[in-house]
Write a protein that holds these residues in place. Structure first.
Motif, mmCIF file in Angstrom:
data_model
loop_
_atom_site.group_PDB
_atom_site.id
_atom_site.type_symbol
_atom_site.label_atom_id
_atom_site.label_comp_id
_atom_site.label_asym_id
_atom_site.label_seq_id
_atom_site.Cartn_x
_atom_site.Cartn_y
_atom_site.Cartn_z
ATOM 1 N N GLU A 218 0.821 -1.219 0.000
ATOM 2 C CA GLU A 218 0.000 0.000 0.000
ATOM 3 C C GLU A 218 0.851 1.264 0.000
ATOM 4 O O GLU A 218 0.412 2.314 -0.462
ATOM 5 N N HIS A 219 2.097 1.149 0.521
ATOM 6 C CA HIS A 219 2.929 2.344 0.659
ATOM 7 C C HIS A 219 4.293 2.201 -0.007
ATOM 8 O O HIS A 219 5.141 3.077 0.164
ATOM 9 N N ILE A 220 4.518 1.108 -0.746
ATOM 10 C CA ILE A 220 5.824 0.890 -1.341
ATOM 11 C C ILE A 220 5.701 -0.030 -2.558
ATOM 12 O O ILE A 220 4.814 -0.888 -2.607
ATOM 13 N N VAL A 221 6.579 0.184 -3.538
ATOM 14 C CA VAL A 221 6.687 -0.696 -4.696
ATOM 15 C C VAL A 221 8.114 -1.228 -4.753
ATOM 16 O O VAL A 221 9.077 -0.455 -4.648
ATOM 17 N N VAL A 222 8.262 -2.554 -4.865
ATOM 18 C CA VAL A 222 9.577 -3.192 -4.883
ATOM 19 C C VAL A 222 9.825 -3.797 -6.261
ATOM 20 O O VAL A 222 9.111 -4.707 -6.680
ATOM 21 N N PRO A 223 10.829 -3.307 -6.993
ATOM 22 C CA PRO A 223 11.130 -3.873 -8.315
ATOM 23 C C PRO A 223 11.908 -5.183 -8.188
ATOM 24 O O PRO A 223 12.447 -5.498 -7.130
ATOM 25 N N PRO A 224 11.979 -5.960 -9.246
ATOM 26 C CA PRO A 224 12.757 -7.197 -9.223
ATOM 27 C C PRO A 224 14.210 -6.924 -8.819
ATOM 28 O O PRO A 224 14.802 -5.908 -9.191
ATOM 29 N N GLY A 225 14.757 -7.846 -8.038
ATOM 30 C CA GLY A 225 16.132 -7.717 -7.591
ATOM 31 C C GLY A 225 16.290 -7.036 -6.248
ATOM 32 O O GLY A 225 17.371 -7.083 -5.651
ATOM 33 N N MET A 226 15.234 -6.407 -5.757
ATOM 34 C CA MET A 226 15.283 -5.734 -4.455
ATOM 35 C C MET A 226 14.588 -6.592 -3.403
ATOM 36 O O MET A 226 13.919 -7.583 -3.718
ATOM 37 N N VAL A 227 14.715 -6.195 -2.152
ATOM 38 C CA VAL A 227 14.214 -7.003 -1.040
ATOM 39 C C VAL A 227 12.715 -6.792 -0.848
ATOM 40 O O VAL A 227 12.249 -5.661 -0.669
#
Length: 339
Positions: free
Chosen positions: A235-244
């Protein structure tokens, strides 16, 4: 009727207060908040709950207890014993029973034995009861396990895991789990203490071991990053591939070099994006073997808030001192008010 104060009016504290308003035998008589702008405000207006209209928000527990003649305080102000200790001591000094949702308070002797002994001593002297509870620690990965062993003739080992979705949570949870970091930054966060993983494994392992009479040689914890293979969104963050995208945290209780208790908690955002199903699972090897699975996982926020409120009648009836969930009667739904 138990007259109850709510200390802490963040998301969890406000939810606890609203649930308390639903219960027969519990009267929410006021609240305590740190934020100065809330002092003196109407609790009902703050909660958007007409049933709490006319009850006030106070600056401290001593004033609130004196003004409301409260008997018990529910606290939602931190995760660590050190953070919660001043609040608990204030509750005891005011002659109130205390129900805390601070994770380390589920079994404080595991990491803070001196503070636990002090709380117990003060509570006994004041004739009040102090309990730490929550969905985890406090129920899924400790009390529920202990309860299941009640049908066993013998227990050889315990394995339990809780796979949950952190997507709804805010910035502080993202930070403690290392979500959004690079793998290298995650490892650095472990060293500096900014990445914590799950708070409560030491408490859960100790509670299980003490309940079953297991003398452990050591408890070992490991934390590893869950790396996103696909884009994940909270809801408050987007994580791209390769990140935690989360933290896989494990705790193992060893006896004579053998695993007797193993708890696993891979907390992450949007696990379904990569086909991971949220669940709670408990596997006990013994006589008989037990394999209990709950899908999806028991909801954390509503579960913790509900446990805190449902334990109020049991805490109010308990003997004085510091207690844990294994020491009290089985949790159950506190009766709802008649509509």
């Amino acid at each position: 009727m138990t007259r109850v104060l709510q200390c802490g009016l963040g998301a969890m504290g406000s939810l606890m207060a609203r649930i308390a308003l639903e219960k027969r035998g519990i009267e929410l008589v006021g609240a305590v908040a740190r934020r100065p702008e809330l002092h003196g405000a109407d609790l009902g207006a703050h909660l958007k709950a007409p049933a709490a209209r006319g009850r006030k928000i106070y600056p401290d527990i001593a004033t609130a207890a004196r003004k409301t003649k409260a008997q018990l305080v529910m606290t939602a102000t931190g995760s660590l014993v050190a953070e919660e200790l001043p609040v608990i001591e204030a509750g005891i000094a005011a002659g109130l029973d205390v129900v805390s949702i601070a994770e380390e308070m589920a079994y404080p002797a595991a990491r803070a034995p001196r503070s636990a002994a002090r709380i117990d001593r003060l509570a006994r002297k004041a004739g009040v009861t102090v309990l730490g509870t929550g969905i985890n620690p406090g129920f899924v990965l400790d009390l529920l396990i202990i309860t299941l062993t009640g049908v066993c003739r013998r227990v050889e080992s315990i394995y339990a895991e809780r796979v949950n979705d952190l997507s709804p949570y805010g910035g502080m949870v993202m930070q403690t789990q290392g979500i959004g970091l690079s793998p290298a930054a995650f490892r650095d966060g472990l060293k500096t203490g900014k990445v914590l993983g799950h708070i409560g494994f030491q408490q859960s392992v100790a509670m299980i071991a003490d309940a079953l009479g297991l003398e452990l040689d050591a408890v070992r914890e490991e934390r590893a990053p869950i790396i996103a293979k696909r884009r994940r969104r909270g809801e408050h963050i987007v994580v791209p591939p390769g990140m935690v995208a989360g933290c896989r945290h494990t705790a193992v209780g060893l006896r004579r070099g053998r695993k007797v208790i193993e708890l696993v908690h891979p907390q992450q955002i949007e696990p379904g994006a990569e086909g991971t199903v949220t669940r709670d699972r408990i596997v006990i090897k013994g006589v008989p073997n037990i394999d209990l699975k709950v899908e999806p996982e028991m909801a954390g926020g509503i579960g913790t808030a509900s446990l805190a409120v449902n334990m109020v009648p049991l805490v109010a009836a308990a003997a004085p001192g510091l207690v844990s969930m294994k020491d009290l009667p089985v949790p159950r739904l506190a009766a709802l008010r008649k509509s």
